[in-house]
Motif scaffolding. Structure first.
Motif, PDB file in Angstrom:
ATOM      1  N   TYR A  36      17.588 -17.600  -0.937  1.00  0.00           N
ATOM      2  CA  TYR A  36      17.397 -17.352  -2.385  1.00  0.00           C
ATOM      3  C   TYR A  36      16.347 -18.068  -2.876  1.00  0.00           C
ATOM      4  O   TYR A  36      15.702 -19.246  -2.588  1.00  0.00           O
ATOM      5  CB  TYR A  36      18.703 -17.686  -3.240  1.00  0.00           C
ATOM      6  N   GLN A  38      14.573 -19.349  -6.487  1.00  0.00           N
ATOM      7  CA  GLN A  38      14.898 -19.502  -8.131  1.00  0.00           C
ATOM      8  C   GLN A  38      13.735 -20.139  -8.562  1.00  0.00           C
ATOM      9  O   GLN A  38      13.140 -21.371  -8.508  1.00  0.00           O
ATOM     10  CB  GLN A  38      16.027 -20.629  -8.193  1.00  0.00           C
ATOM     11  N   LYS A  42      14.807 -19.738 -14.265  1.00  0.00           N
ATOM     12  CA  LYS A  42      15.726 -18.301 -13.987  1.00  0.00           C
ATOM     13  C   LYS A  42      16.831 -18.566 -13.053  1.00  0.00           C
ATOM     14  O   LYS A  42      17.138 -19.580 -12.583  1.00  0.00           O
ATOM     15  CB  LYS A  42      14.377 -17.620 -13.229  1.00  0.00           C
ATOM     16  N   ARG A  43      17.224 -17.234 -12.570  1.00  0.00           N
ATOM     17  CA  ARG A  43      18.423 -17.190 -11.822  1.00  0.00           C
ATOM     18  C   ARG A  43      18.146 -17.077 -10.318  1.00  0.00           C
ATOM     19  O   ARG A  43      16.977 -16.928 -10.076  1.00  0.00           O
ATOM     20  CB  ARG A  43      19.337 -16.009 -12.082  1.00  0.00           C
ATOM     21  N   PRO A  44      18.784 -17.702  -9.369  1.00  0.00           N
ATOM     22  CA  PRO A  44      18.505 -17.411  -7.963  1.00  0.00           C
ATOM     23  C   PRO A  44      18.580 -16.041  -7.601  1.00  0.00           C
ATOM     24  O   PRO A  44      19.306 -15.301  -8.188  1.00  0.00           O
ATOM     25  CB  PRO A  44      19.604 -18.054  -7.089  1.00  0.00           C
ATOM     26  N   LEU A  46      17.964 -13.266  -4.209  1.00  0.00           N
ATOM     27  CA  LEU A  46      17.755 -12.869  -2.798  1.00  0.00           C
ATOM     28  C   LEU A  46      16.273 -12.536  -2.534  1.00  0.00           C
ATOM     29  O   LEU A  46      15.791 -11.801  -3.145  1.00  0.00           O
ATOM     30  CB  LEU A  46      18.706 -11.855  -2.446  1.00  0.00           C
ATOM     31  N   PHE A  89      16.290 -21.700  -1.578  1.00  0.00           N
ATOM     32  CA  PHE A  89      18.108 -22.357  -1.207  1.00  0.00           C
ATOM     33  C   PHE A  89      18.183 -21.315  -0.219  1.00  0.00           C
ATOM     34  O   PHE A  89      18.314 -20.163   0.056  1.00  0.00           O
ATOM     35  CB  PHE A  89      18.962 -21.942  -2.144  1.00  0.00           C
ATOM     36  N   LEU A  99      29.844 -18.360   0.545  1.00  0.00           N
ATOM     37  CA  LEU A  99      28.632 -18.907   0.842  1.00  0.00           C
ATOM     38  C   LEU A  99      28.619 -20.421   0.561  1.00  0.00           C
ATOM     39  O   LEU A  99      29.042 -20.765  -0.430  1.00  0.00           O
ATOM     40  CB  LEU A  99      27.641 -18.108  -0.148  1.00  0.00           C
ATOM     41  N   PHE A 101      25.614 -23.214  -0.015  1.00  0.00           N
ATOM     42  CA  PHE A 101      24.225 -23.478  -0.270  1.00  0.00           C
ATOM     43  C   PHE A 101      23.667 -24.921   0.227  1.00  0.00           C
ATOM     44  O   PHE A 101      24.269 -25.909  -0.030  1.00  0.00           O
ATOM     45  CB  PHE A 101      23.797 -23.174  -1.810  1.00  0.00           C
TER      46      PHE A 101
ATOM     47  N   TYR B  35      29.422 -20.237 -10.342  1.00  0.00           N
ATOM     48  CA  TYR B  35      28.829 -21.467  -9.884  1.00  0.00           C
ATOM     49  C   TYR B  35      28.498 -22.487 -10.840  1.00  0.00           C
ATOM     50  O   TYR B  35      28.263 -21.944 -11.928  1.00  0.00           O
ATOM     51  CB  TYR B  35      27.494 -20.882  -9.125  1.00  0.00           C
ATOM     52  N   LEU B  43      23.805 -26.382  -6.309  1.00  0.00           N
ATOM     53  CA  LEU B  43      24.584 -25.224  -6.751  1.00  0.00           C
ATOM     54  C   LEU B  43      26.033 -25.158  -6.058  1.00  0.00           C
ATOM     55  O   LEU B  43      26.058 -25.076  -4.652  1.00  0.00           O
ATOM     56  CB  LEU B  43      23.629 -23.814  -6.088  1.00  0.00           C
ATOM     57  N   PHE B  91      26.555 -20.456 -13.405  1.00  0.00           N
ATOM     58  CA  PHE B  91      26.078 -19.029 -13.197  1.00  0.00           C
ATOM     59  C   PHE B  91      27.171 -18.066 -12.831  1.00  0.00           C
ATOM     60  O   PHE B  91      28.216 -18.727 -12.010  1.00  0.00           O
ATOM     61  CB  PHE B  91      25.422 -18.986 -11.999  1.00  0.00           C
ATOM     62  N   GLU B 103      24.564  -9.324  -0.260  1.00  0.00           N
ATOM     63  CA  GLU B 103      23.906 -10.314  -1.510  1.00  0.00           C
ATOM     64  C   GLU B 103      24.903 -10.323  -2.654  1.00  0.00           C
ATOM     65  O   GLU B 103      25.209  -9.523  -3.272  1.00  0.00           O
ATOM     66  CB  GLU B 103      22.737  -9.278  -1.663  1.00  0.00           C
ATOM     67  N   GLN B 104      24.479 -11.699  -3.168  1.00  0.00           N
ATOM     68  CA  GLN B 104      25.320 -11.934  -4.517  1.00  0.00           C
ATOM     69  C   GLN B 104      24.126 -11.913  -5.631  1.00  0.00           C
ATOM     70  O   GLN B 104      22.885 -12.369  -5.531  1.00  0.00           O
ATOM     71  CB  GLN B 104      25.742 -13.313  -4.460  1.00  0.00           C
ATOM     72  N   PHE B 106      23.090 -12.565  -9.160  1.00  0.00           N
ATOM     73  CA  PHE B 106      23.404 -13.816 -10.017  1.00  0.00           C
ATOM     74  C   PHE B 106      22.982 -13.132 -11.752  1.00  0.00           C
ATOM     75  O   PHE B 106      22.028 -12.407 -11.803  1.00  0.00           O
ATOM     76  CB  PHE B 106      22.688 -15.082  -9.744  1.00  0.00           C
ATOM     77  N   GLY B 107      23.908 -13.691 -12.490  1.00  0.00           N
ATOM     78  CA  GLY B 107      23.609 -13.477 -13.985  1.00  0.00           C
ATOM     79  C   GLY B 107      22.603 -14.346 -14.438  1.00  0.00           C
ATOM     80  O   GLY B 107      22.164 -15.423 -13.584  1.00  0.00           O
TER      81      GLY B 107
END
Lengths: 111, 115
Positions: A36, A38, A42-44, A46, A89, A99, A101, B35, B43, B91, B103-104, B106-107
């Motif tokens: 990922y 980031q 912002k958000r992570p 993929l 990450f 998961l 990380f 998370y 994280l 998150f 795949e996750q 994320f918001g």
């Protein structure tokens, strides 16, 4: 449970050079390894992932390699650009599919 | 698709107050994850749900934290009472359940500050 270690914690590269980030994992049952990106605030998101039945995967300037025997996987970014600057990450699934990380790598690409 | 939606985006509260964070997963995604991200701890997965059922809450720091998923399109994470050390970005992420790990998504996160 799964333990993922990521190195280095920071990486500074000149624009156009390559960047390599390495991760190790502990659970031999892990079978999915996403990466990922980031950006600040912002958000992570993929950028690439690999499953345990594949040793290497490439998407334009990004590639990931997986060595299941040694339990390590790496992210390679070629021809780095300023927009590649971010925190990256790695992650691995544990035997329950959860998961875990890594701690992240701050990549700075200098023009 | 609007992606994963979280609210509020920012929350500032005083120690001892109750905080409720909200999440709407992507339609059709059966797995939902909460998370917490801090500089010190990175994280961390707090809890995740499959088909609205909590599967693993071992990451929930203590009894002050609770999470619910009353239906497939809504989840909450509650902290009561809140403490300054709870300050972090929270998150929510969702993914399809079928086909193994996927795949996750994320918001945007909720930045929580507890004074």
């Amino acid at each position: 449970g799964e333990n993922v270690e990521q190195h280095p914690s920071t990486l500074s590269v000149q624009e156009g050079d390559s960047a390599v980030i390495k991760c190790t994992y502990s659970d031999s049952a892990s079978n999915y390894f996403p990466w990922y990106k980031q950006e600040l605030g912002k958000r992570p998101q993929l950028i690439i992932d690999i499953r345990s039945n594949v040793g290497e995967k490439k998407d334009q300037r990004i590639a990931v390699t997986l060595n299941k025997t040694a339990k390590h996987f790496s992210l390679h970014i070629t021809e780095t650009q300023p927009e590649d600057s971010a925190v990256y990450f790695c992650a691995a699934t544990d035997s329950w599919g959860k998961l875990q990380f890594g701690a992240g790598t701050q990549v700075v690409v200098t023009p | 698709d609007a992606g994963v939606i979280q609210s509020p985006r920012h929350e500032v509260t005083e120690m001892g107050q109750e905080v409720t964070l909200r999440c709407k997963p992507i339609s059709g995604h059966n797995s939902l994850f909460w998370y917490r991200q801090t500089m010190m701890r990175g994280l961390e997965l707090l809890i995740y749900f499959n088909n609205n059922v909590p599967i693993d809450d071992s990451g929930m720091p203590e009894d002050r934290f609770s999470a619910k998923m009353p239906n497939a399109s809504f989840s909450t994470l509650k902290i009561q009472p809140s403490e300054p050390r709870d300050s972090a970005v929270y998150f929510c992420a969702s993914s399809p359940l079928a086909g193994g790990p996927r795949e996750q998504f994320f918001g945007p996160g909720t930045r929580l500050t507890v004074l």
